[in-house]
Write a protein that holds these residues in place. Structure first.
Motif, short mmCIF file in Angstrom:
data_model
loop_
_atom_site.label_atom_id
_atom_site.label_comp_id
_atom_site.label_asym_id
_atom_site.label_seq_id
_atom_site.Cartn_x
_atom_site.Cartn_y
_atom_site.Cartn_z
N LYS A 44 -3.52 16.91 2.59
CA LYS A 44 -4.04 15.92 3.18
C LYS A 44 -2.97 15.06 4.15
N GLN A 45 -3.62 14.18 4.75
CA GLN A 45 -2.48 13.28 5.78
C GLN A 45 -2.11 12.25 4.67
N ARG A 46 -0.90 11.41 5.14
CA ARG A 46 -0.54 10.60 4.53
C ARG A 46 -1.35 9.12 4.59
N ASP A 47 -1.58 8.76 3.69
CA ASP A 47 -2.68 7.47 3.73
C ASP A 47 -2.03 6.02 3.32
N TRP A 48 -2.41 5.01 4.01
CA TRP A 48 -1.80 3.71 3.39
C TRP A 48 -2.53 3.39 2.19
N VAL A 49 -1.93 2.85 1.33
CA VAL A 49 -2.33 2.19 -0.02
C VAL A 49 -2.41 0.82 -0.08
N ALA A 50 -1.29 0.22 -0.05
CA ALA A 50 -1.25 -1.31 -0.24
C ALA A 50 -0.12 -1.71 0.40
#
Length: 117
Positions: A44-50
């Motif tokens: 999967k793609q790198r996703d923003w968390v916080a």
């Protein structure tokens, strides 16, 4: 240059907790910065968390809001991610991230978080 070093990853059972740390070091950098966490699950793609700003404002991805808490220790130049009620879907490599003066970006090397029974 800025170096970001993550720690605290590991294997945890669903419903468990982990606390990630990210320490910033190296060259001097502006106090105007935002630090945060991203994650990338297999395939999967790198996703923003916080993220958390230099004046303490926080925000969270919908997928983690209510379970994760981001904080920072300005004296130690360290950002933390307290992860509670972990789910298998949280399994990913977690990357520390810093934006300095809205222009310069830095990434940590990543730390593996595996949630499995």
């Amino acid at each position: 240059q800025v170096q970001l070093v993550e720690s605290g990853g590991g294997l945890v059972q669903p419903g468990g907790s982990l606390r990630l740390s990210c320490a910033a070091s190296g060259s001097a950098f502006s106090s105007i910065n935002t630090m945060g966490w991203y994650r990338q699950a297999p395939g999967k793609q790198r996703d923003w968390v916080a993220h958390i700003t230099n004046d303490g404002r926080t925000n969270y991805a919908d997928s983690v809001r209510g379970r994760f808490t981001i904080s920072r220790d300005f004296a130690k130049n360290t950002v933390y991610l307290q992860m509670n009620m972990l789910k298998p879907e949280d399994t990913a490599v977690y990357y520390c991230h810093m934006v300095v003066a809205g222009v310069h970006q830095y990434w940590g090397q990543g730390t593996q978080v595996t949630v499995s029974s």
